[in-house]
Scaffold this active site. Sequence first.
Site, PDB file in Angstrom:
ATOM      1  N   HIS A  29     123.093 103.001  22.759  1.00  0.00           N
ATOM      2  CA  HIS A  29     121.974 103.371  23.303  1.00  0.00           C
ATOM      3  C   HIS A  29     120.932 103.802  22.529  1.00  0.00           C
ATOM      4  CE1 HIS A  29     123.566 103.326  27.500  1.00  0.00           C
ATOM      5  NE2 HIS A  29     124.660 103.440  26.998  1.00  0.00           N
ATOM      6  N   GLU A 111     125.073 106.950  22.297  1.00  0.00           N
ATOM      7  CA  GLU A 111     123.650 107.268  22.098  1.00  0.00           C
ATOM      8  C   GLU A 111     123.186 107.637  20.765  1.00  0.00           C
ATOM      9  OE1 GLU A 111     121.038 107.223  24.240  1.00  0.00           O
ATOM     10  OE2 GLU A 111     122.138 107.358  26.295  1.00  0.00           O
ATOM     11  N   HIS A 147     122.545  98.442  25.444  1.00  0.00           N
ATOM     12  CA  HIS A 147     122.053  98.821  26.815  1.00  0.00           C
ATOM     13  C   HIS A 147     121.259  97.766  27.396  1.00  0.00           C
ATOM     14  CE1 HIS A 147     120.666 102.292  29.625  1.00  0.00           C
ATOM     15  NE2 HIS A 147     121.599 101.552  30.573  1.00  0.00           N
ATOM     16  N   ASP A 157     117.063  99.465  25.098  1.00  0.00           N
ATOM     17  CA  ASP A 157     117.744 100.398  24.005  1.00  0.00           C
ATOM     18  C   ASP A 157     119.045  99.426  23.793  1.00  0.00           C
ATOM     19  OD1 ASP A 157     118.367 101.437  26.413  1.00  0.00           O
ATOM     20  OD2 ASP A 157     119.594 102.882  25.440  1.00  0.00           O
TER      21      ASP A 157
END
Length: 190
Positions: A29, A111, A147, A157
């Site tokens: 992400h 992330e 993602h 993303d």
Amino acid sequence: MPPDEVVRHSSPNCDARPAGCSADLLVIHNISLPPGQFGGPYIADLFSNRLDYDAHPYFDQLRPLRVSSHFLILRDGGVVQFVSANDRAWHAGVSSFEGRERCNDFSIGIELEGSDFEQFSDLQYQALATLTHALRLRYPLAAVTGHEHIAPGRKTDPGPFFDWTQYQQALAGHMPQALSTPPLRFPVID
């Protein structure tokens, strides 16, 4: 990645994986709060349900969210862990991978502090490769995806500036030829 190199912040936005589910998918992400701005406490605050929604006009729309990720890789390559990879973090939302729904059940979410509009740092690719390698030694990871690939039309993303080739090359430096683990499958990028 040695445990002393990972900063830990606990997120309440997680729960147990369903019985019999193991983490075999890695989902990449990107996140920045406010959008396009890096640094500061806002991502950790969002994942910890402590975000001051009045600190920036954008944050008001985040009020109903209860989200987390297993890991966050900062621009300087620092790694923060919010949820044990043994547990289910709430990072993917409505999602599907190769016909399997509910990707949170069987994935680990990472992330990257970034956006859809600029390059990620070399330090982030190095940290991502190191973390991926460490996770592969412990979990039966078989594939990596973005993602955007598991929630097309809903998510974008890690975005067009995530360099899948650079990531794969950085990861190759961590994988000895004798490693018996099968190679990871990556998304096909046009």
